[in-house]
Design a protein around this motif. Structure first.
Motif: not given
Length: 317
Positions: A185-186, A156-157, A189
């Protein structure tokens, strides 16, 4: 005029020499403990693979998995530190590979602690069914699921990483996990996932601890086993807290960088690196190597490089 230029040049050379000397000193002071702890962890892992008792017992298998992840994280963190100390600037893909591997081990460690806590809970609360519930096959399956879940987080990363807005893939700063959080966004998350992971792990360990306390009050419970399990779960909670401390390392550095001078910040960063990253990764070996009576003599034997220490007779007074 030439004397002034010569004096300025000598001063600049002296400052550069002092900077190199200080970096070498801090690198040595950080590398030596890491090498010692890597040797201890390596001896502990070799110990856990040296006897069938350790290979066929679920809690020792889980401990081996924890040691593997802690040792990998320690080695990768030290590698990144040496790269930064040598003033080497990597490309984003190379740095991303190293930091994502470090992040993988960061996720596996707390999840393994949860499995170890559940194993102790089953040993106290379900003693007759413990062997069937916590079998070697089920333990291997649980470890495989932990690695799969952690790999999914890494995947996902990777998806959230975006280098389109960067002018070049060559990094202009030292390689670190914070430098790889490219984009809003990173960061969101990473914050949400880390908080959810450690809150869930903390709730699981605390729930297991409460369950052991409740079971210990029953008349049919093994009091000695319950007491040992309770102490072990407390240690798991401490280990979880130390693992959590590594996640606040980057925010702490960001806060300190705003209030400290550059030279003081660099020196403090080296101290925090040893206390937050290096020492907690060796804590598992020290705790279990000293507390467990089955591991202790074998571990000491391997730490002493297979030397048999002479037994000194005690004189009777």
């Amino acid at each position: 005029m030439s004397d002034a230029n010569q004096s300025q040049s000598n001063t600049s050379s002296l400052q550069q020499y002092q900077g190199i000397l200080e970096r070498a000193l801090f690198s040595t002071l950080n590398t030596l403990p890491c090498c010692v702890f890597l040797f201890i962890n390596g001896s502990m892992m070799f110990t856990l693979r040296s006897k069938d008792l350790f290979c066929q017992t679920s809690r020792y298998v889980l401990l081996f998995n924890l040691l593997v992840t802690d040792t990998l994280q320690m080695a990768l963190s030290q590698l990144l530190y040496i790269i930064a100390a040598c003033r080497i600037f990597l490309t984003y893909p190379v740095c991303g590979t190293l930091t994502l591997l470090t992040s993988l081990t960061t996720v596996i460690s707390p999840l393994t602690l949860v499995l170890m806590a559940l194993e102790r809970y089953a040993a106290v609360c379900f003693p007759l069914r413990h062997a069937s519930i916590i079998s070697i096959r089920n333990t291997a399956l649980a470890i495989l699921m932990v690695w799969a879940f952690s790999s999914l987080d890494i995947f996902t990363q990777v998806i959230l990483l975006s280098f389109d807005d960067l002018p070049t893939l060559q990094m202009k700063d030292f390689c670190s996990y914070a430098a790889m959080l490219v984009g809003y966004t990173s960061e969101i998350y990473n914050t949400v996932f880390t908080c959810s992971l450690f809150v869930s792990a903390g709730v699981a360990v605390i729930s297991a601890y409460i369950g052991v306390i409740v079971a210990a009050r029953s008349a049919s419970a093994d009091k000695a086993l319950a007491r040992k399990a309770r102490n072990t779960l407390l240690l798991h909670l401490v280990q979880l807290g130390l693992s959590l401390s590594s996640t606040i390392y980057i925010p702490l550095l960001k806060a300190l960088s705003r209030i400290l001078t550059r030279i003081v910040f660099v020196r403090l960063q080296s101290v925090l690196y040893v206390c937050i990253f290096i020492f907690p990764r060796c804590l598992s070996s020290l705790i279990y190597g000293i507390r467990d009576q089955s591991i202790r003599p074998v571990l000491v034997y391997h730490l002493c490089c297979h030397l048999k220490l002479p037994v000194v007779p005690v004189r009777q007074v």
